[in-house]
Design a protein around this motif. Sequence first.
Motif, PDB file in Angstrom:
ATOM      1  N   ALA A 112      12.437   2.405   8.767  1.00  0.00           N
ATOM      2  CA  ALA A 112      11.119   1.860   9.094  1.00  0.00           C
ATOM      3  C   ALA A 112      10.084   2.326   8.074  1.00  0.00           C
ATOM      4  N   LEU A 113      10.167   3.620   7.748  1.00  0.00           N
ATOM      5  CA  LEU A 113       9.213   4.196   6.793  1.00  0.00           C
ATOM      6  C   LEU A 113       9.375   3.550   5.418  1.00  0.00           C
ATOM      7  N   ASN A 114      10.618   3.404   4.996  1.00  0.00           N
ATOM      8  CA  ASN A 114      10.891   2.810   3.689  1.00  0.00           C
ATOM      9  C   ASN A 114      10.348   1.389   3.599  1.00  0.00           C
ATOM     10  N   GLU A 115      10.585   0.596   4.663  1.00  0.00           N
ATOM     11  CA  GLU A 115      10.125  -0.789   4.644  1.00  0.00           C
ATOM     12  C   GLU A 115       8.621  -0.871   4.541  1.00  0.00           C
ATOM     13  N   ARG A 116       7.965   0.027   5.283  1.00  0.00           N
ATOM     14  CA  ARG A 116       6.498   0.011   5.279  1.00  0.00           C
ATOM     15  C   ARG A 116       5.970   0.432   3.906  1.00  0.00           C
ATOM     16  N   ALA A 117       6.599   1.456   3.310  1.00  0.00           N
ATOM     17  CA  ALA A 117       6.163   1.921   1.990  1.00  0.00           C
ATOM     18  C   ALA A 117       6.286   0.803   0.956  1.00  0.00           C
ATOM     19  N   LEU A 118       7.364   0.041   1.049  1.00  0.00           N
ATOM     20  CA  LEU A 118       7.563  -1.078   0.123  1.00  0.00           C
ATOM     21  C   LEU A 118       6.469  -2.128   0.283  1.00  0.00           C
ATOM     22  N   ARG A 119       6.191  -2.488   1.558  1.00  0.00           N
ATOM     23  CA  ARG A 119       5.163  -3.507   1.812  1.00  0.00           C
ATOM     24  C   ARG A 119       3.803  -3.059   1.310  1.00  0.00           C
ATOM     25  N   LEU A 120       3.460  -1.803   1.607  1.00  0.00           N
ATOM     26  CA  LEU A 120       2.132  -1.313   1.226  1.00  0.00           C
ATOM     27  C   LEU A 120       2.009  -1.155  -0.295  1.00  0.00           C
ATOM     28  N   ALA A 121       3.117  -0.772  -0.938  1.00  0.00           N
ATOM     29  CA  ALA A 121       3.077  -0.642  -2.404  1.00  0.00           C
ATOM     30  C   ALA A 121       2.741  -1.997  -3.019  1.00  0.00           C
ATOM     31  N   GLU A 122       3.348  -3.041  -2.464  1.00  0.00           N
ATOM     32  CA  GLU A 122       3.112  -4.368  -3.004  1.00  0.00           C
ATOM     33  C   GLU A 122       1.713  -4.877  -2.650  1.00  0.00           C
ATOM     34  N   PHE A 123       1.192  -4.426  -1.525  1.00  0.00           N
ATOM     35  CA  PHE A 123      -0.155  -4.854  -1.112  1.00  0.00           C
ATOM     36  C   PHE A 123      -1.236  -4.198  -1.975  1.00  0.00           C
ATOM     37  N   TYR A 124      -1.123  -2.870  -2.147  1.00  0.00           N
ATOM     38  CA  TYR A 124      -2.192  -2.150  -2.853  1.00  0.00           C
ATOM     39  C   TYR A 124      -1.974  -2.099  -4.367  1.00  0.00           C
ATOM     40  N   ARG A 125      -0.766  -2.251  -4.824  1.00  0.00           N
ATOM     41  CA  ARG A 125      -0.439  -2.265  -6.253  1.00  0.00           C
ATOM     42  C   ARG A 125      -1.069  -1.067  -6.987  1.00  0.00           C
ATOM     43  N   GLY A 126      -0.628   0.110  -6.618  1.00  0.00           N
ATOM     44  CA  GLY A 126      -1.157   1.336  -7.233  1.00  0.00           C
ATOM     45  C   GLY A 126      -1.985   2.104  -6.222  1.00  0.00           C
ATOM     46  N   LYS A 127      -2.035   3.428  -6.372  1.00  0.00           N
ATOM     47  CA  LYS A 127      -2.698   4.263  -5.367  1.00  0.00           C
ATOM     48  C   LYS A 127      -3.989   4.902  -5.851  1.00  0.00           C
ATOM     49  N   ILE A 128      -4.234   4.832  -7.147  1.00  0.00           N
ATOM     50  CA  ILE A 128      -5.478   5.374  -7.682  1.00  0.00           C
ATOM     51  C   ILE A 128      -6.037   4.374  -8.674  1.00  0.00           C
ATOM     52  N   GLU A 129      -7.343   4.478  -8.939  1.00  0.00           N
ATOM     53  CA  GLU A 129      -7.925   3.624  -9.963  1.00  0.00           C
ATOM     54  C   GLU A 129      -9.057   4.388 -10.644  1.00  0.00           C
ATOM     55  N   THR A 130      -9.481   3.876 -11.804  1.00  0.00           N
ATOM     56  CA  THR A 130     -10.603   4.481 -12.505  1.00  0.00           C
ATOM     57  C   THR A 130     -11.893   3.947 -11.922  1.00  0.00           C
ATOM     58  N   VAL A 131     -12.785   4.825 -11.534  1.00  0.00           N
ATOM     59  CA  VAL A 131     -14.058   4.414 -10.940  1.00  0.00           C
ATOM     60  C   VAL A 131     -15.183   5.054 -11.753  1.00  0.00           C
ATOM     61  N   PRO A 132     -16.238   4.275 -12.110  1.00  0.00           N
ATOM     62  CA  PRO A 132     -17.349   4.882 -12.847  1.00  0.00           C
ATOM     63  C   PRO A 132     -17.988   6.008 -12.041  1.00  0.00           C
ATOM     64  N   LYS A 133     -18.469   7.043 -12.729  1.00  0.00           N
ATOM     65  CA  LYS A 133     -19.151   8.109 -12.021  1.00  0.00           C
ATOM     66  C   LYS A 133     -20.583   8.300 -12.514  1.00  0.00           C
TER      67      LYS A 133
END
Lengths: 178, 476
Positions: free
Chosen positions: B33-54
């Motif tokens: 269940a965890l693996n399936e969810r991780a796969l779906r969310l990875a494809e939804f968010y396409r990366g976990k961090i981004e560059t943001v102006p400060k």
Amino acid sequence: MKRSNPPVPQRPPESQAHGAPIHARLATEADLPALVPLIIRLKRLNEEFDSMLKVRPDAEAQAEAVLKAELKSPKSLIIAAEGAGPDKDKVVGVVRAAIRERLFYMPETEGVILDIYLLPLYRRHGAGRYLVEHTIAQLKERGAGIVTVEFPAQNEIATRFYAKCGFRPITAHHARMA
Amino acid sequence: MVEATRPRSPSSGSPPAPPAEESAESEASQTTALNERALRLAEFYRGKIETVPKVPVRSLRDFSLWYTPGIAAVSREIEHDADRAFHMTGRWNTIAILTDGSRVLGLGNIGPQAALPVMEGKALLFKYLGGVDAVPLPVNASTPEALIETALRIAPAFGGINLEDIASPKCFQVLEELQRRLPIPVWHDDQLGTAAATLAGLINALELTGRDMSTIRTVMLGAGAANLVTVRLLVRMGHDPHRITVVDQRGILEAERPDMDEMQLHNRWKYRVALETDGGGRKGTLAEAMAGADVVLAASTPVPGTIHQEWVRSMAPHPIVFALANPLPEIWPAEARAAGAAIVATGRSDFPNQVNNSLIFPAVFRGVLDARARAIPDDIVIAAAQELARYASMKGLSDQHLLPTMDERDCFPHVAAAVAEAAVALGIARVRASREEFFEQARRIMARPAALVVALQESGLMDPMPDEPVPPGKPR
């Protein structure tokens, strides 16, 4: 040492005159059971360096037979290295050397260090250097005017060690499978 | 909605029988269940961090300050004094997460590309827990030399380097050489983070069972990166090396083992430990190692039953058992307990006493970055472990509470301040401040990312999880 001490593991003390935690002496037939495994360890180490030094399945029997014959031969020199302190009577290293005649070069008598091995725990504090110098002195006593040593060409640790002892390459020994 | 299902039936039979709620079946269904969810969310968010102006951008004219021509003045200043980069750019708070992908999680040598999601996750942890800007950098590097070369080349952009998921013993050579050659902190989490977390747990376990580091006999099961470093740290803390018995697949690691010469050539770090500990005066198997031992620190194969109950019974009274293999501990906690273990720790969050390197690395980097430490010597690693242990004992020590959990995140600024203070004391800090000042700074910086995530979610700039119900009144 007091007998009441708990049996904590101990290092060999480094209190020998030459600073090395070992003592070298001529080997006897009684040393054979201790020497054979050391020779085999060395051969297996050599195998690590080069697949053309693959150890024979009967290497142990070979080592025993060869050492037995060489112990009796005037053209051979077998040295046993013993530990110090609590390891005083334990054989921790071996040298196999031979006296050879050089047919065309001078000096005419060559001492060859064929095998030299020390257990890992006894390698530091100049033990290897001590063992080599001891062997050279013994070979000189037997008439050697030059001393050579054989080891796998890929063994860089040995190359550096013998360079420090004053050795340099004189002949090359190349091989290919037939 | 995917909720992990709780166990239905205990598995029937195959020894050693795990506790009922840890049946293989429920384990497997949860993991799926965890693996399936991780796969779906990875494809939804396409990366976990981004560059943001400060910095504020009121109009495009501001770019003449943030970029050319104004920025040239900043470059000129740094050209004259490279140190100014730490004051005028993000270098002070930016690290690289560098990997060759040669030993990723339990997946093995999957290569740099497949390592990227893991490095992104690590970068998220660094930011969220430590306030550290971490750049995932999986690189093509087939030799240790290539990896070292890469790290040296990218160093100008970073205030520190976190090596990640590099195979042992390659990781030792890479870390040693980079620590020697770079004037910034270099860390390898699989060596240092795991060792520090283990040490913190052990400090408190010794406290609880009334033992002293200088007299205990310890068995280390596994001779990988973490355990070899743990041996070094234990000895540094006063553990007699001749009372440490390291055991690997071939049995007790001692100076006369037949594979010693091979080891000297291929893994000189393990070879050194073999010489230093010499099996704690023992030869043979794990069973022989464990008899009479006070502590077993296992970081080996994730197979319950690797440590037998009878071997735990053969240990000294009230023994300490750390079964840290993931996801399956070397012995189930209940079994270790039944065999007399006074304290049991694992690597899992669903049992008490999780030994977790996430308790260490965000705080260590916060501390060394804030103090601008030149390096992370072992004494800093030990200081982090001691502070983590102290924090747990301040909150009340018990056999169920050996270390802070991830819910006790207050521990992070404390550990960061202890690390920074140790750097100052060791004379390797380029920023000198009091422990209180370091603590306040760490707390402030560490609090920001969580607030940022909340703000992004509330403003709708961050998408909610697509598989979770939207709270009433919130736009989708």
